[in-house]
Scaffold this active site. Sequence first.
Site, PDB file in Angstrom:
ATOM      1  N   ASN A 108      11.253   8.620 -17.606  1.00 54.01           N
ATOM      2  CA  ASN A 108      11.834   8.250 -16.307  1.00 54.01           C
ATOM      3  C   ASN A 108      13.365   8.299 -16.266  1.00 54.01           C
ATOM      4  O   ASN A 108      13.928   8.963 -15.381  1.00 54.01           O
ATOM      5  CB  ASN A 108      11.284   6.900 -15.853  1.00 54.01           C
ATOM      6  CG  ASN A 108       9.773   6.976 -15.585  1.00 54.01           C
ATOM      7  OD1 ASN A 108       9.071   7.736 -16.227  1.00 54.01           O
ATOM      8  ND2 ASN A 108       9.293   6.204 -14.650  1.00 54.01           N
TER       9      ASN A 108
ATOM     10  N   GLU B  80      12.937   1.114 -11.082  1.00 52.70           N
ATOM     11  CA  GLU B  80      12.215   0.110 -11.889  1.00 52.70           C
ATOM     12  C   GLU B  80      12.848  -0.054 -13.278  1.00 52.70           C
ATOM     13  O   GLU B  80      12.205  -0.581 -14.173  1.00 52.70           O
ATOM     14  CB  GLU B  80      10.762   0.557 -12.060  1.00 52.70           C
ATOM     15  CG  GLU B  80      10.023   0.736 -10.759  1.00 52.70           C
ATOM     16  CD  GLU B  80       8.823   1.673 -10.870  1.00 52.70           C
ATOM     17  OE1 GLU B  80       7.774   1.343 -10.333  1.00 52.70           O
ATOM     18  OE2 GLU B  80       8.949   2.736 -11.505  1.00 52.70           O
TER      19      GLU B  80
ATOM     20  N   PRO C 111       0.804  -1.224   0.000  1.00 53.46           N
ATOM     21  CA  PRO C 111       0.000   0.000   0.000  1.00 53.46           C
ATOM     22  C   PRO C 111       0.842   1.282   0.000  1.00 53.46           C
ATOM     23  O   PRO C 111       0.938   1.982   0.987  1.00 53.46           O
ATOM     24  CB  PRO C 111      -0.837  -0.124   1.283  1.00 53.46           C
ATOM     25  CG  PRO C 111      -0.031  -0.997   2.184  1.00 53.46           C
ATOM     26  CD  PRO C 111       0.829  -1.876   1.330  1.00 53.46           C
TER      27      PRO C 111
ATOM     28  N   LYS D 218       2.350   2.459 -22.030  1.00 50.29           N
ATOM     29  CA  LYS D 218       2.852   3.077 -20.797  1.00 50.29           C
ATOM     30  C   LYS D 218       4.372   2.905 -20.695  1.00 50.29           C
ATOM     31  O   LYS D 218       5.080   3.833 -20.283  1.00 50.29           O
ATOM     32  CB  LYS D 218       2.140   2.459 -19.585  1.00 50.29           C
ATOM     33  CG  LYS D 218       2.505   3.062 -18.236  1.00 50.29           C
ATOM     34  CD  LYS D 218       1.885   4.426 -18.016  1.00 50.29           C
ATOM     35  CE  LYS D 218       2.438   5.222 -16.846  1.00 50.29           C
ATOM     36  NZ  LYS D 218       2.273   4.663 -15.533  1.00 50.29           N
TER      37      LYS D 218
HETATM   38  O1  PAF Z   1       6.593   6.874 -13.377  1.00 50.27           O
HETATM   39  C1  PAF Z   1       6.037   7.965 -13.356  1.00 50.27           C
HETATM   40  O2  PAF Z   1       6.416   8.894 -12.665  1.00 50.27           O
HETATM   41  C2  PAF Z   1       4.782   8.151 -14.189  1.00 50.27           C
HETATM   42  O3  PAF Z   1       4.463   6.906 -14.767  1.00 50.27           O
HETATM   43  C3  PAF Z   1       4.882   9.238 -15.281  1.00 50.27           C
HETATM   44  C4  PAF Z   1       3.766   9.042 -16.261  1.00 50.27           C
HETATM   45  C5  PAF Z   1       6.211   9.215 -15.999  1.00 50.27           C
HETATM   46  C6  PAF Z   1       4.622  10.600 -14.684  1.00 50.27           C
HETATM   47  O4  PAF Z   1       5.566  11.033 -13.779  1.00 50.27           O
END
Ligand code: PAF
Length: 293
Positions: free
Chosen positions: A183, A257, A8, A175
């Site tokens: 990122n 990640e 969570p 995504k």
């Molecule tokens: O990982 C993230 O922070 C989000 O998926 C994104 C869409 C890049 C926005 O900050």
Amino acid sequence: MNFAIVGPGAIGSLWASYLIQAGHHVCLWSRNSSPHISIQRDECPAIQFHNGHTEQLAQADVVLVTLKAPQVQHVLESIAPHIDKDAILLLMHNGMGTAKATQTLFPNNPLLLATTTHGAYRPSSTQVLHTGQGQTLIGAVNQKGTQCEFLVEVLNHALPQVHWQHQINQALWNKVAINCAINPLTALHQIRNGELAAVHYRSQLDSITTEVALVMQAEGIDADAQHLRKTVNDVIEATANNYSSMEQDIAHQRPSEIDFITGHLIKTARTHGIDVPVNEQLYHAIKQIEQSW
Ligand code: PAF
């Protein structure tokens, strides 16, 4: 229904709060060893959740896993003996590549994957702010999962909009494309998403999205480099003031990640014999920072 929220963090706390408000039983499974966890969403009164109760976990009809991708396998291994054989497993995280190990661990459970664009922020361990309305796309990984489309209505009642995807991989790759672009660059330069709109980053962002589009096409996923590039620009603009999750991980010296975002892209590219040099360079730069800690 009985829901268990495993991990969570911001998104998991958001769902916990909305699901209990919609009348469901919700328990938490967090690395925090306290038997109760209180969550206050926005201006709503704080709600106490049971945490870490194996009997409640065993009663869950739906196990919503909102852990970060790198933690999924090892946490699921530790709780596997307590999960009912009919419980629906729903994984919701940035990146791809956790489904296979999850299926091996739970060969008989319905398995679903989800991606969400809701914005959530945890200013403290007991508070969550719903910072942006978004949508959640869910879809099946295995045959039993295809029988769980009814869950869309249940989840939609708690936190709309939720849509069923017959091809969840399409949504997950879309995504991943956004995350590959935003990122690593924001993490390396320790900048907010909006700063990527500067001319300076244009050609790098063009190359990243071109490489991702090639890999997506080879995987049989609909992708157009120019369209992806425009989507990336839209997200940069819409989240201009935010720090990306990877920027935050690197800033706080937490493992990022990257293996499940750019790493997943590179692995998939290799299976098709496609070169992705710009993404590779970003991958190694992030790995180098992580290894320097
Ligand atoms: O990982 C993230 O922070 C989000 O998926 C994104 C869409 C890049 C926005 O900050």
